[in-house]
Design an enzyme around this catalytic site. Structure first.
Site: not given
Length: 253
Positions: A123, A131, A136, A140, A166, A186
């Site tokens: 997350d 945002n 936005h 994106d 997300e 990683r």
């Protein structure tokens, strides 16, 4: 695979022009064979001329018709493939979508060949502020780059998906504790390069990761539930970290 299935597969790989040529050639062979039989019995003296005329007529009529109908068939097949992809792939990141992740993860856990694996819930930290601050479009772009990081960090046989907003998920197939932690670290480290890729150098972009390794007699729902719980533990620890368990055992990372 039967012989007919094999031939249809080979035919489907040909270009539209070559498919049309194959169909027209088959029509010529059929038409000329009938001409040979009919004119060999009744009009042998006109056989060569009529064979030639039959071939010319078949090509003149059959090629444009064959090309037209085969083109329509290819269009339908292409549209069906696009619809299938749209139903299974997240349009923004090109990873699997939520529905595909759960379906394929269920199939992996339920297969007789499955021995070990792990679920990672990933997350983005403080994504709403990205945002709100940058808009936005940048948000994106961040999600797209996050998808790229995840894709490049796992193996081809692993399952990676964006499961909403997300939040991302990865199912590592045949991965033990060490391999799972290696992949997770990683991903966590490589996420730091996302801000440079989207041009927001003044903002850290980090992720929290919750992991559950498959334990004895666990169902997929058990693994998903614990991975989700571990993700929230990682958030409560201050984010930008990894929390992992095997089954419902103690945390080891």
């Amino acid at each position: 695979m039967t012989a007919s299935d094999y031939l249809l597969t080979r035919f489907g790989k040909l270009s539209l022009f070559r498919q049309t040529c194959v169909v027209v050639l088959a029509a010529i062979i059929g038409a000329d064979t009938l001409t040979l039989v009919f004119y060999g019995i009744f009009f042998a003296d006109r056989l060569l001329l009529d064979l030639f005329l039959t071939t010319v007529i078949t090509v003149a009529v059959g090629f444009p018709l064959g090309y037209f109908f085969l083109r329509q068939q290819l269009k339908l097949a292409w549209m069906a493939a696009r619809l299938d992809r749209a139903a299974r792939i997240d349009h923004l990141t090109s990873l699997a979508n939520r529905k595909t992740f759960f379906e394929e993860a269920e199939a992996i856990v339920g297969s007789e060949a499955f021995r070990e694996g792990a679920v990672l819930f990933i997350d983005a930290d403080h994504f709403k502020s990205i945002n709100d601050t940058f808009g936005h479009a940048i948000g994106d772009a961040v999600l797209q780059e996050m998808g790229s990081v995840i894709r490049s960090s796992v193996r081809e046989r692993d399952l990676a998906a964006r499961i909403g907003g997300e939040e991302f998920a990865v199912f590592l197939v045949e991965a033990g504790r060490d391999k799972t932690l290696e992949v997770a670290e990683r991903i966590r480290q490589n996420m730091r390069g996302v801000r440079r890729a989207v041009g927001i150098e003044d903002r850290e972009i980090t992720v929290s990761i919750g992991i559950c390794l498959h334990g004895p007699d666990q169902t997929l729902n058990d693994i998903l539930l614990r991975a989700d719980q571990n993700l929230y533990v990682a958030k409560n620890r201050g984010r930008d970290c990894i929390v992992a368990t095997t089954g419902f055992g103690p945390v080891f990372a």
